[in-house]
Write an enzyme that holds these catalytic residues in place. Structure first.
Site, PDB file in Angstrom:
ATOM      1  N   THR A   1       0.859  -1.533  -0.143  1.00 38.13           N
ATOM      2  CA  THR A   1       0.018   0.308   0.234  1.00 38.13           C
ATOM      3  C   THR A   1       1.229   1.587  -0.218  1.00 38.13           C
ATOM      4  OG1 THR A   1      -0.164   0.281   2.534  1.00 38.13           O
ATOM      5  CG2 THR A   1      -1.922  -1.227   1.529  1.00 38.13           C
TER       6      THR A   1
ATOM      7  N   ALA B   1       0.622  -6.665   9.226  1.00 42.39           N
ATOM      8  CA  ALA B   1      -0.137  -6.120   7.811  1.00 42.39           C
ATOM      9  C   ALA B   1      -1.088  -5.941   8.894  1.00 42.39           C
ATOM     10  CB  ALA B   1      -0.393  -6.637   6.915  1.00 42.39           C
TER      11      ALA B   1
ATOM     12  N   THR C   1      -1.649  -3.580  19.836  1.00 40.92           N
ATOM     13  CA  THR C   1      -1.399  -1.989  19.907  1.00 40.92           C
ATOM     14  C   THR C   1      -1.477  -1.572  21.003  1.00 40.92           C
ATOM     15  OG1 THR C   1      -1.277   0.938  19.957  1.00 40.92           O
ATOM     16  CG2 THR C   1      -2.782  -0.922  18.070  1.00 40.92           C
ATOM     17  N   ASP C   2      -0.986  -0.913  22.439  1.00 41.29           N
ATOM     18  CA  ASP C   2      -1.181   0.269  23.214  1.00 41.29           C
ATOM     19  C   ASP C   2      -2.542   0.586  22.873  1.00 41.29           C
ATOM     20  OD1 ASP C   2       0.051   2.044  21.719  1.00 41.29           O
ATOM     21  OD2 ASP C   2       1.016   2.889  24.195  1.00 41.29           O
ATOM     22  N   GLU C   3      -2.593   1.236  21.702  1.00 42.11           N
ATOM     23  CA  GLU C   3      -3.666   2.081  21.397  1.00 42.11           C
ATOM     24  C   GLU C   3      -5.604   1.698  21.763  1.00 42.11           C
ATOM     25  OE1 GLU C   3      -3.843   5.109  18.258  1.00 42.11           O
ATOM     26  OE2 GLU C   3      -1.730   4.561  18.273  1.00 42.11           O
TER      27      GLU C   3
ATOM     28  N   TYR D   1      -8.879   3.174  13.742  1.00 43.56           N
ATOM     29  CA  TYR D   1      -8.058   2.295  14.132  1.00 43.56           C
ATOM     30  C   TYR D   1      -7.556   1.658  14.818  1.00 43.56           C
ATOM     31  CZ  TYR D   1      -2.703   1.262  14.846  1.00 43.56           C
ATOM     32  OH  TYR D   1      -1.645   0.577  15.469  1.00 43.56           O
TER      33      TYR D   1
ATOM     34  N   LYS E   1      -8.220  -2.353  15.321  1.00 47.11           N
ATOM     35  CA  LYS E   1      -7.425  -3.182  15.877  1.00 47.11           C
ATOM     36  C   LYS E   1      -7.546  -4.518  17.300  1.00 47.11           C
ATOM     37  CE  LYS E   1      -2.856  -3.479  15.646  1.00 47.11           C
ATOM     38  NZ  LYS E   1      -2.570  -4.003  14.625  1.00 47.11           N
TER      39      LYS E   1
ATOM     40  N   ASN F   1       4.506   3.432  20.998  1.00 42.86           N
ATOM     41  CA  ASN F   1       4.554   4.090  20.433  1.00 42.86           C
ATOM     42  C   ASN F   1       6.007   3.537  19.205  1.00 42.86           C
ATOM     43  OD1 ASN F   1       2.565   5.424  20.934  1.00 42.86           O
ATOM     44  ND2 ASN F   1       3.180   6.932  18.703  1.00 42.86           N
TER      45      ASN F   1
ATOM     46  N   GLY G   1     -11.065  13.511  19.005  1.00 38.06           N
ATOM     47  CA  GLY G   1     -10.618  12.342  19.719  1.00 38.06           C
ATOM     48  C   GLY G   1      -9.372  12.107  20.340  1.00 38.06           C
TER      49      GLY G   1
HETATM   50  P1  NAD Z   1       3.329   1.053   8.844  1.00 38.41           P
HETATM   51  O1  NAD Z   1       1.392   1.272   7.881  1.00 38.41           O
HETATM   52  O2  NAD Z   1       4.398   1.052   8.223  1.00 38.41           O
HETATM   53  O3  NAD Z   1       3.169  -0.717   7.111  1.00 38.41           O
HETATM   54  C1  NAD Z   1       2.317  -1.554   6.843  1.00 38.41           C
HETATM   55  C2  NAD Z   1       2.540  -2.429   5.998  1.00 38.41           C
HETATM   56  O4  NAD Z   1       1.213  -3.264   5.812  1.00 38.41           O
HETATM   57  C3  NAD Z   1       2.886  -2.201   4.607  1.00 38.41           C
HETATM   58  O5  NAD Z   1       4.008  -2.491   4.231  1.00 38.41           O
HETATM   59  C4  NAD Z   1       1.678  -2.217   4.413  1.00 38.41           C
HETATM   60  O6  NAD Z   1       2.155  -2.409   2.762  1.00 38.41           O
HETATM   61  C5  NAD Z   1       1.380  -3.502   4.120  1.00 38.41           C
HETATM   62  N1  NAD Z   1      -0.617  -3.916   4.369  1.00 38.41           N
HETATM   63  C6  NAD Z   1      -1.834  -2.821   4.993  1.00 38.41           C
HETATM   64  N2  NAD Z   1      -2.134  -3.575   4.568  1.00 38.41           N
HETATM   65  C7  NAD Z   1      -2.281  -4.613   3.584  1.00 38.41           C
HETATM   66  C8  NAD Z   1      -2.796  -5.481   3.438  1.00 38.41           C
HETATM   67  N3  NAD Z   1      -4.413  -5.665   2.795  1.00 38.41           N
HETATM   68  N4  NAD Z   1      -2.388  -6.525   2.704  1.00 38.41           N
HETATM   69  C9  NAD Z   1      -1.300  -6.739   3.182  1.00 38.41           C
HETATM   70  N5  NAD Z   1       0.165  -5.900   2.999  1.00 38.41           N
HETATM   71  C10 NAD Z   1      -0.830  -4.773   4.075  1.00 38.41           C
HETATM   72  O7  NAD Z   1       3.331   0.114  10.441  1.00 38.41           O
HETATM   73  P2  NAD Z   1       4.034  -0.318  11.268  1.00 38.41           P
HETATM   74  O8  NAD Z   1       4.290   1.507  11.874  1.00 38.41           O
HETATM   75  O9  NAD Z   1       5.191  -0.688  10.923  1.00 38.41           O
HETATM   76  O10 NAD Z   1       2.635  -1.033  12.185  1.00 38.41           O
HETATM   77  C11 NAD Z   1       2.689  -2.593  11.961  1.00 38.41           C
HETATM   78  C12 NAD Z   1       2.103  -3.240  13.181  1.00 38.41           C
HETATM   79  O11 NAD Z   1       2.084  -2.611  13.890  1.00 38.41           O
HETATM   80  C13 NAD Z   1       0.629  -2.808  12.301  1.00 38.41           C
HETATM   81  O12 NAD Z   1      -0.618  -3.766  12.291  1.00 38.41           O
HETATM   82  C14 NAD Z   1       0.710  -1.695  13.803  1.00 38.41           C
HETATM   83  O13 NAD Z   1      -1.066  -1.361  14.080  1.00 38.41           O
HETATM   84  C15 NAD Z   1       1.220  -2.376  14.789  1.00 38.41           C
HETATM   85  N6  NAD Z   1       1.675  -0.887  16.156  1.00 38.41           N
HETATM   86  C16 NAD Z   1       2.511   0.000  15.126  1.00 38.41           C
HETATM   87  C17 NAD Z   1       2.670   0.570  16.051  1.00 38.41           C
HETATM   88  C18 NAD Z   1       4.247   2.121  15.710  1.00 38.41           C
HETATM   89  O14 NAD Z   1       4.311   2.850  16.428  1.00 38.41           O
HETATM   90  N7  NAD Z   1       3.867   2.143  14.523  1.00 38.41           N
HETATM   91  C19 NAD Z   1       2.317   0.334  17.861  1.00 38.41           C
HETATM   92  C20 NAD Z   1       2.562  -0.661  17.794  1.00 38.41           C
HETATM   93  C21 NAD Z   1       1.700  -1.512  17.020  1.00 38.41           C
HETATM   94  P1  TYD Z   2       1.493   8.933  15.124  1.00 38.89           P
HETATM   95  O1  TYD Z   2       3.182   9.470  15.181  1.00 38.89           O
HETATM   96  O2  TYD Z   2       0.381   9.865  14.078  1.00 38.89           O
HETATM   97  O3  TYD Z   2       1.380   8.403  16.571  1.00 38.89           O
HETATM   98  P2  TYD Z   2      -0.338   8.067  17.322  1.00 38.89           P
HETATM   99  O4  TYD Z   2      -1.273   9.035  17.068  1.00 38.89           O
HETATM  100  O5  TYD Z   2       0.017   6.398  17.076  1.00 38.89           O
HETATM  101  O6  TYD Z   2       0.568   7.491  18.958  1.00 38.89           O
HETATM  102  O7  TYD Z   2       1.376  10.426  16.397  1.00 38.89           O
HETATM  103  C1  TYD Z   2       2.385  10.637  17.683  1.00 38.89           C
HETATM  104  C2  TYD Z   2       1.867  12.064  18.315  1.00 38.89           C
HETATM  105  O8  TYD Z   2       1.533  12.772  17.811  1.00 38.89           O
HETATM  106  C3  TYD Z   2      -0.088  11.955  18.771  1.00 38.89           C
HETATM  107  O9  TYD Z   2      -0.549  12.450  20.075  1.00 38.89           O
HETATM  108  C4  TYD Z   2      -0.161  12.554  17.570  1.00 38.89           C
HETATM  109  C5  TYD Z   2       0.984  13.969  17.574  1.00 38.89           C
HETATM  110  N1  TYD Z   2       1.140  14.509  16.190  1.00 38.89           N
HETATM  111  C6  TYD Z   2       1.504  15.616  16.096  1.00 38.89           C
HETATM  112  O10 TYD Z   2       1.629  16.518  17.462  1.00 38.89           O
HETATM  113  N2  TYD Z   2       1.710  16.531  14.803  1.00 38.89           N
HETATM  114  C7  TYD Z   2       2.235  15.333  13.574  1.00 38.89           C
HETATM  115  O11 TYD Z   2       1.732  15.683  12.344  1.00 38.89           O
HETATM  116  C8  TYD Z   2       1.506  14.300  13.637  1.00 38.89           C
HETATM  117  C9  TYD Z   2       1.755  13.065  12.421  1.00 38.89           C
HETATM  118  C10 TYD Z   2       0.919  13.842  15.014  1.00 38.89           C
END
Ligand code: NAD
Ligand code: TYD
Length: 341
Positions: free
Chosen positions: A38, A84, A127-129, A155, A159, A184, A280
């Site tokens: 994506t 994913a 996720t902790d969310e 989101y 999850k 995060n 929110g």
């Molecule tokens: P990201 O958005 O960077 O990557 C998501 C990947 O999933 C992408 O490569 C995308 O192409 C793929 N994808 C999306 N839809 C798909 C589908 N239908 N089929 C196959 N592939 C698909 O996300 P991330 O930040 O690497 O997060 C990975 C996982 O960890 C997620 O499940 C997210 O909920 C969880 N998570 C993320 C964080 C964070 O801080 N980023 C924290 C806790 C949990």
């Molecule tokens: P984000 O990286 O989107 O992660 P999450 O919402 O999953 O915690 O955002 C982290 C924090 O930063 C969140 O409180 C929203 C804030 N934020 C900004 O203040 N400015 C921005 O441009 C973005 C993308 C996030």
């Protein structure tokens, strides 16, 4: 022992870091990555492993039953780790439906394949969310695995739905499922629309740094490799049917993170621009990682002071990676989200 792992979402931020970690740590493991590519998935991220003989990339949607089942038939994996997902809260507020499709239906499709092919472990990366948020004036409160699910955004609701389904597959069908709920992450290959990479990229381009609301929201930041280590422990030593919280007791206000980035890059704080708050918007996330520490011995290894320096250096050294992303589809997204904010 030789094992095959299917990693979904491996062309994204955390999944790619997990693939690098696993291929390096287990030279006898085979990793098959299933990713739809994506807007958030980038094959160039996997350039360093694409020719590794223990690695295979398959471009497919986790919701595509036929494709998922045929990959399982071909690979006969021991373990499936599901990264994913549609992962960006702001995008989920704009358009929830794709979140429901990928995050819920996609997870169910993978688990159906796990049931059919007798997979020994399905790990759901959550996720902790899913716990909602904590008040700023109660620093004594933390999310434990017993904290009720109480989501805020499309989101986090998608999850949470996937987590509940995963635990239901354990109870109903006996599928060996585990779930991890992490705080995060930050580090290399983080898509430049999330807070830390967005601020680094904008600061390097001397563009405004858009802080939502007053910037007082707190997140509990963990270096991505520490998350990968935790998942490695859970899939090998964690118990089926269990949820594990992952977090490093590193709570920080958004505004303080942005100021650190300005300081590290030698950019003026006058770039900081306060913009309309997220709808929110969760106030505070804070994980209690006691369970994974006491049961599996996990502890975070990278301190934030070091991790943020390493991350900034990575963005300086890999400008082409994020500049290519910023010049593509993401440009339209940025205009839409921040144009009139
Ligand atoms: P990201 O958005 O960077 O990557 C998501 C990947 O999933 C992408 O490569 C995308 O192409 C793929 N994808 C999306 N839809 C798909 C589908 N239908 N089929 C196959 N592939 C698909 O996300 P991330 O930040 O690497 O997060 C990975 C996982 O960890 C997620 O499940 C997210 O909920 C969880 N998570 C993320 C964080 C964070 O801080 N980023 C924290 C806790 C949990
Ligand atoms: P984000 O990286 O989107 O992660 P999450 O919402 O999953 O915690 O955002 C982290 C924090 O930063 C969140 O409180 C929203 C804030 N934020 C900004 O203040 N400015 C921005 O441009 C973005 C993308 C996030």
């Amino acid at each position: 022992m030789k094992k095959t792992i299917i990693v979904t979402g491996g062309a994204g931020f955390i999944g790619s870091n997990f693939i690098f970690y696993m291929l390096k740590k287990y030279p006898n493991y085979r990793v098959a990555c299933l990713d739809k590519l994506t807007y958030a998935g980038n094959l160039s991220t996997l350039a360093s492993v694409i020719n590794n003989e223990n690695f295979r990339f398959v471009k497919e949607d986790i919701c595509n039953r036929e494709a998922v089942f045929s990959l399982f038939e071909a690979e006969k994996p021991d373990i499936v780790v599901n990264f994913a997902a549609e992962s960006h809260v702001d995008r989920s507020i704009e358009n929830p439906s794709v979140f429901l499709q990928t995050n819920i239906i996609g997870t169910a499709t993978l688990m159906d394949a796990c049931r059919k092919y007798g997979i020994k472990r399905f790990h759901q990366v959550s996720t902790d969310e899913v716990y909602g948020d904590l008040p700023l004036d109660r620093p004594d409160l933390f999310f434990t695995e017993q904290t009720p699910i109480h989501t805020s955004s499309p989101y986090s609701s998608s999850k949470a739905s996937a987590d509940l389904l995963a635990l239901a597959y354990y109870r109903t069908y006996g599928l060996a499922v585990s779930v991890s709920r992490c705080s995060n992450n930050y580090g290399p290959y983080h898509f430049p629309e999330k807070l830390i990479p967005l601020m680094i990229a904008n600061a390097l381009n001397d563009k405004p740094l858009p802080v939502y609301g007053k910037g007082e929201n707190v997140r509990d930041w963990l270096y991505v490799e520490d998350h990968c280590k935790a998942i490695d422990l859970i899939i090998h030593k964690g118990k089926a049917g269990e949820v594990y919280n992952i977090g490093g007791h590193n709570e920080m206000r958004n505004i303080d993170i942005v100021k650190i980035i300005c300081r590290e890059l030698g950019k003026p704080e006058s770039l900081i621009t306060y913009v309309a708050d997220r709808k929110g918007h969760d106030m505070r996330y804070a994980i209690d990682p006691t369970k994974i520490h006491s049961e599996l011995g996990w502890l975070p290894e990278t301190k934030f002071e070091d991790g943020i320096k390493k991350t900034i250096q990575w963005y300086l050294d890999n400008r082409e990676w994020w500049e290519t992303i910023i010049s593509g589809e993401y440009k339209d997204y940025y205009e839409k989200m921040y144009g009139n904010r």
